[in-house]
Design a protein around this motif. Structure first.
Motif, mmCIF file in Angstrom:
data_model
loop_
_atom_site.group_PDB
_atom_site.id
_atom_site.type_symbol
_atom_site.label_atom_id
_atom_site.label_comp_id
_atom_site.label_asym_id
_atom_site.label_seq_id
_atom_site.Cartn_x
_atom_site.Cartn_y
_atom_site.Cartn_z
ATOM 1 N N VAL A 145 0.836 -1.208 0.000
ATOM 2 C CA VAL A 145 0.000 0.000 0.000
ATOM 3 C C VAL A 145 0.868 1.255 0.000
ATOM 4 O O VAL A 145 0.579 2.237 -0.702
ATOM 5 C CB VAL A 145 -0.948 -0.006 1.218
ATOM 6 C CG1 VAL A 145 -1.676 1.335 1.335
ATOM 7 C CG2 VAL A 145 -1.945 -1.140 1.108
ATOM 8 N N ALA A 146 1.952 1.239 0.768
ATOM 9 C CA ALA A 146 2.840 2.398 0.808
ATOM 10 C C ALA A 146 3.502 2.623 -0.549
ATOM 11 O O ALA A 146 3.671 3.769 -0.987
ATOM 12 C CB ALA A 146 3.905 2.188 1.891
ATOM 13 N N VAL A 147 3.884 1.522 -1.202
ATOM 14 C CA VAL A 147 4.474 1.638 -2.545
ATOM 15 C C VAL A 147 3.465 2.265 -3.499
ATOM 16 O O VAL A 147 3.802 3.160 -4.292
ATOM 17 C CB VAL A 147 4.926 0.261 -3.054
ATOM 18 C CG1 VAL A 147 5.209 0.310 -4.553
ATOM 19 C CG2 VAL A 147 6.162 -0.201 -2.297
ATOM 20 N N GLU A 148 2.229 1.796 -3.438
ATOM 21 C CA GLU A 148 1.190 2.337 -4.316
ATOM 22 C C GLU A 148 1.006 3.829 -4.080
ATOM 23 O O GLU A 148 0.925 4.619 -5.022
ATOM 24 C CB GLU A 148 -0.124 1.596 -4.066
ATOM 25 C CG GLU A 148 -1.253 2.053 -4.971
ATOM 26 C CD GLU A 148 -2.535 1.256 -4.756
ATOM 27 O OE1 GLU A 148 -3.610 1.761 -5.121
ATOM 28 O OE2 GLU A 148 -2.439 0.126 -4.229
ATOM 29 N N ARG B 249 -7.122 8.059 -10.975
ATOM 30 C CA ARG B 249 -7.730 6.734 -11.142
ATOM 31 C C ARG B 249 -6.883 5.876 -12.079
ATOM 32 O O ARG B 249 -6.639 4.693 -11.799
ATOM 33 C CB ARG B 249 -9.153 6.887 -11.690
ATOM 34 C CG ARG B 249 -9.827 5.568 -12.024
ATOM 35 C CD ARG B 249 -11.215 5.807 -12.585
ATOM 36 N NE ARG B 249 -11.203 6.696 -13.747
ATOM 37 C CZ ARG B 249 -10.872 6.303 -14.963
ATOM 38 N NH1 ARG B 249 -10.509 5.038 -15.193
ATOM 39 N NH2 ARG B 249 -10.896 7.151 -15.971
ATOM 40 N N ARG B 250 -6.429 6.443 -13.179
ATOM 41 C CA ARG B 250 -5.629 5.668 -14.127
ATOM 42 C C ARG B 250 -4.278 5.282 -13.533
ATOM 43 O O ARG B 250 -3.756 4.201 -13.798
ATOM 44 C CB ARG B 250 -5.422 6.480 -15.413
ATOM 45 C CG ARG B 250 -6.686 6.622 -16.246
ATOM 46 C CD ARG B 250 -6.420 7.249 -17.602
ATOM 47 N NE ARG B 250 -6.027 8.642 -17.515
ATOM 48 C CZ ARG B 250 -4.818 9.108 -17.742
ATOM 49 N NH1 ARG B 250 -3.838 8.266 -18.055
ATOM 50 N NH2 ARG B 250 -4.552 10.407 -17.656
ATOM 51 N N THR B 251 -3.708 6.173 -12.714
ATOM 52 C CA THR B 251 -2.428 5.871 -12.086
ATOM 53 C C THR B 251 -2.581 4.746 -11.066
ATOM 54 O O THR B 251 -1.734 3.843 -10.980
ATOM 55 C CB THR B 251 -1.856 7.128 -11.413
ATOM 56 O OG1 THR B 251 -1.718 8.165 -12.394
ATOM 57 C CG2 THR B 251 -0.493 6.853 -10.790
ATOM 58 N N GLU B 252 -3.635 4.821 -10.280
ATOM 59 C CA GLU B 252 -3.882 3.745 -9.307
ATOM 60 C C GLU B 252 -4.011 2.404 -10.017
ATOM 61 O O GLU B 252 -3.447 1.395 -9.560
ATOM 62 C CB GLU B 252 -5.155 4.049 -8.519
ATOM 63 C CG GLU B 252 -5.027 5.219 -7.554
ATOM 64 C CD GLU B 252 -6.358 5.580 -6.918
ATOM 65 O OE1 GLU B 252 -7.398 5.021 -7.368
ATOM 66 O OE2 GLU B 252 -6.387 6.412 -5.990
ATOM 67 N N ARG B 253 -4.745 2.390 -11.096
ATOM 68 C CA ARG B 253 -4.917 1.132 -11.830
ATOM 69 C C ARG B 253 -3.586 0.663 -12.413
ATOM 70 O O ARG B 253 -3.271 -0.532 -12.378
ATOM 71 C CB ARG B 253 -5.943 1.322 -12.954
ATOM 72 C CG ARG B 253 -6.234 0.029 -13.703
ATOM 73 C CD ARG B 253 -7.387 0.179 -14.692
ATOM 74 N NE ARG B 253 -7.059 1.084 -15.780
ATOM 75 C CZ ARG B 253 -7.641 2.242 -15.983
ATOM 76 N NH1 ARG B 253 -8.607 2.663 -15.162
ATOM 77 N NH2 ARG B 253 -7.291 3.019 -16.999
ATOM 78 N N MET B 254 -2.794 1.591 -12.917
ATOM 79 C CA MET B 254 -1.495 1.235 -13.484
ATOM 80 C C MET B 254 -0.600 0.599 -12.431
ATOM 81 O O MET B 254 0.058 -0.429 -12.674
ATOM 82 C CB MET B 254 -0.829 2.491 -14.062
ATOM 83 C CG MET B 254 0.571 2.267 -14.620
ATOM 84 S SD MET B 254 1.909 2.460 -13.380
ATOM 85 C CE MET B 254 1.849 4.230 -13.107
ATOM 86 N N ILE B 255 -0.563 1.181 -11.225
ATOM 87 C CA ILE B 255 0.318 0.668 -10.172
ATOM 88 C C ILE B 255 -0.147 -0.711 -9.711
ATOM 89 O O ILE B 255 0.677 -1.628 -9.507
ATOM 90 C CB ILE B 255 0.358 1.648 -8.990
ATOM 91 C CG1 ILE B 255 0.984 2.983 -9.443
ATOM 92 C CG2 ILE B 255 1.144 1.063 -7.816
ATOM 93 C CD1 ILE B 255 0.849 4.097 -8.422
ATOM 94 N N THR C 252 1.767 9.426 -5.899
ATOM 95 C CA THR C 252 2.138 10.823 -5.637
ATOM 96 C C THR C 252 3.223 11.286 -6.598
ATOM 97 O O THR C 252 3.179 12.405 -7.129
ATOM 98 C CB THR C 252 2.626 10.965 -4.187
ATOM 99 O OG1 THR C 252 1.572 10.590 -3.297
ATOM 100 C CG2 THR C 252 3.051 12.394 -3.898
ATOM 101 N N LEU C 253 4.185 10.424 -6.842
ATOM 102 C CA LEU C 253 5.282 10.765 -7.747
ATOM 103 C C LEU C 253 4.768 11.062 -9.151
ATOM 104 O O LEU C 253 5.134 12.082 -9.768
ATOM 105 C CB LEU C 253 6.279 9.604 -7.780
ATOM 106 C CG LEU C 253 7.576 9.826 -8.569
ATOM 107 C CD1 LEU C 253 8.426 10.906 -7.910
ATOM 108 C CD2 LEU C 253 8.356 8.516 -8.672
#
Length: 607
Positions: A395-398, A446-452, A403-404
């Motif tokens: 979760v921390a990595v995500e 949303r797209r970044t969360e899905r990508m990670i 954020t990055l």
């Protein structure tokens, strides 16, 4: 105006104009027309509005007059009657024909729909596919400016057609536009003015264009009292001479009483009518007038094509610069994010804290300082029973990756936005863009969360696949798929060992622990391979997310549909037409020119 292509440029077998030279010229003009259509000017730059209007007018003239006319040189001479409001054009046309064929009156504007009068035997020349193809043919009186009323009359000699056009200075813009369109389609312009209106500015603007194009022009000074004829006609003749129309014939129609039939007495228009009849009867003179006007129109068209080509080339260059500005902004963002995911930047804060909880960093680091031999056993003992801590690292990595990416996407959007604001074309594109391009898109999070998550799943799959034959071993069971995948992520984030400062010892040691943990299960070579694969997968996914962000800008430019070869294609098409004109001039050095009351001449026809 629609931009439908003209009929096939191949002349019919019955056409006396079907010479090889004329056929080549028609083909070249059709190509020039298409090149003009292709040379779009969608960017709003200084002077572009005028060039767009010029380009549209040139295309219209090619479609409405030049190409159809060159394919049918034997068609009747078209004399367009145009001029100022209240000059008496409609009454003059009716009087020339000898019957009321077009509406006249005291209310202005009078003429709304153009009326074309022709001999019955010439009706076939004025079909929808010939002159002015955008105007619908009707046989009845109408006020529709998109219609052309055709009137057959035996009073008009064969070989001649007279068209009553709206006022060039009409209070209605649609009438003025239509009048300009009709005058551009004329073989001969009968410019009608009066003692009260002959010095008006707007009509002289059209006469100036006619002189520049070498259009055949005859001037009719209408509604002139006997006592004013000498003064007005002398002044008018001087004005014509000073504007390149010295050889244009000048006729005077004296003021007269209009009869109950709406006509002037026949003798008032007898001179004009006789001149037109003589011109209609003389095939050579008629053809000379047509060719003079055609040649002038073609020369003007090619001259006007080059500035359009230059503007088209400039727009293409500006579009490339706009795209380059965007590419620089987002290439930098991609590079910065990719670097930050490999240099240990993410092994700080929350990610580092959760990783330390998972592996018990303090004790294991002390083990590294003393001896490495017992590290594997210590790793097993430290990690046993900590599946929740592994999930917390994930979760921390995500969160850290998200954020990055968001920070750098915002910075890229701002840089691209600022670059575009420095250019007029960019300002125009920004103004018409949906949403705020100066900020990252709303769905980026949303797209970044899905990508990670997809990348983390990819890492899990990699661990499962690589450990397929090791799942029964004590070490694999002790670490688990989640624990090993977390270790692989940590190793990926320290790929270039860029952590510096006070955190170097802790974060660097944490990365070494991840490396040793993975090697304890998979071996050195397998770990290197998995790290590279995971690293490459992350780079590709980050790039894909930011490419979508970049596309918000690039789509604005791509949507302009600029053709990189359009400018040079237009220049080549114009040069081809110029070459054919030059060849035709050498073949016919003594182009017929009839002055005075034999045929009008609109001035010098030198290229």
């Amino acid at each position: 105006m629609s931009h439908a292509p003209p009929s096939s440029p191949q002349p019919t077998s019955s056409s006396s104009s079907g010479t090889a030279a004329d056929g080549r010229m028609v083909t070249a003009l059709v190509r020039l027309r298409q090149a003009l259509v292709d040379a779009e000017l969608p960017l709003d730059l200084p002077g572009t509005t005028e060039l767009r209007e010029q380009r549209s007018a040139v295309v219209d003239q090619l479609e409405d007059y030049v190409i159809p006319r060159l394919m049918t040189l034997e068609a009747p001479l078209l004399a367009v009657v145009g001029g100022s409001t209240g000059a008496g054009k409609s009454t003059l046309v009716n009087s020339l024909v000898g019957e009321r064929v077009t509406t006249s009156g005291v209310l202005r504007p009078t003429t709304r729909s153009p009326v074309l009068v022709h001999h019955p035997d010439d009706a076939h020349w004025f079909g929808q596919d010939r002159l002015l193809p955008d105007l619908v043919r009707v046989a009845h009186t109408t006020d529709d400016p998109d219609s052309l009323q055709l009137v057959a009359s035996s009073a008009i000699p064969p070989g001649l057609a007279v068209l009553d056009a709206p006022d060039v200075d009409s209070v209605e813009e649609r009438n003025r536009v239509l009048a300009a369109q009709l005058l551009a389609a004329a073989d001969l312009w009968l410019f009608v003015t009066s003692a009260a209106r002959y010095a008006d500015q707007v009509p002289w603007g059209f006469l100036k264009q006619a002189a520049e194009r070498s259009t055949a022009v005859a001037i009719i000074l209408d509604r002139t009292a006997d006592e004013a004829i000498q003064t007005v006609s002398t002044h008018l003749a001087r004005m014509l001479a000073s504007r390149g129309l010295r050889d244009s014939p000048l006729f005077v129609v004296t003021e007269g009483v209009i009869g109950d039939d709406g006509l002037l007495p026949a003798h008032h228009v007898a001179e004009v009518r006789a001149w037109l009849e003589t011109l209609a009867d003389d095939v050579d003179a008629r053809t000379a007038v047509v060719r003079q006007t055609l040649d002038g129109a073609v020369r003007t068209i090619t001259r006007q094509a080059y500035p359009v080509a230059d503007a088209c080339a400039e727009q293409t260059e500006i579009a490339l610069r706009l795209k380059a500005d965007v590419d620089r902004a987002y290439d930098r963002a991609i590079a910065d994010v990719v670097t930050a995911t490999a240099d240990g930047t993410l092994l700080r804060g929350e990610v580092l804290a959760r990783w330390q909880e998972f592996v018990g960093t303090g004790e294991l680091l002390r083990s590294l300082e003393t001896r490495v031999g017992g590290l594997r056993d210590r790793l097993v003992n430290a990690i046993k029973g900590k599946p929740q801590q592994a999930e917390r690292v994930t979760v921390a990595v995500e969160s850290g990756l998200e954020t990055l990416v968001l920070e750098h996407a915002e910075a890229a959007a701002e840089r691209a936005h600022d670059a575009w604001r420095q250019q007029p074309a960019g300002v125009g594109l920004l103004a018409g863009a949906p949403g705020d391009l100066g900020r990252a898109s709303r769905d980026l999070r949303r797209r970044t969360e899905r990508m990670i998550r997809e990348w983390q799943d990819d890492v899990l799959d990699m661990i499962r696949s690589e450990g397929a034959d090791k799942r029964t071993t004590a070490r694999f069971l002790a670490f688990g798929v989640n624990g090993l995948s977390v270790a692989l992520m940590i190793v990926v984030f320290s790929h270039t060992a860029g952590v510096t400062g006070a955190e170097a010892g802790i974060a660097g040691g944490s990365a070494v622990l991840g490396q040793k943990l993975l090697e304890a299960v998979f071996g050195d070579q397998a770990v290197r391979t998995m790290t590279e694969r995971a690293r490459r997968s992350l780079e590709q996914r980050i790039t894909a997310v930011l490419v979508v962000e970049r596309a918000r800008y690039l789509s604005r430019v791509d949507g302009l549909a600029l053709r990189p070869t359009a400018a040079e294609g237009l220049r080549e098409a114009a040069r081809r037409v110029d070459d054919l004109r030059y060849q035709a001039g050498k073949a016919k050095p003594g182009t017929a020119e009839v002055a005075g009351n034999d045929a009008p001449n609109a001035g010098d026809d030198t290229p």
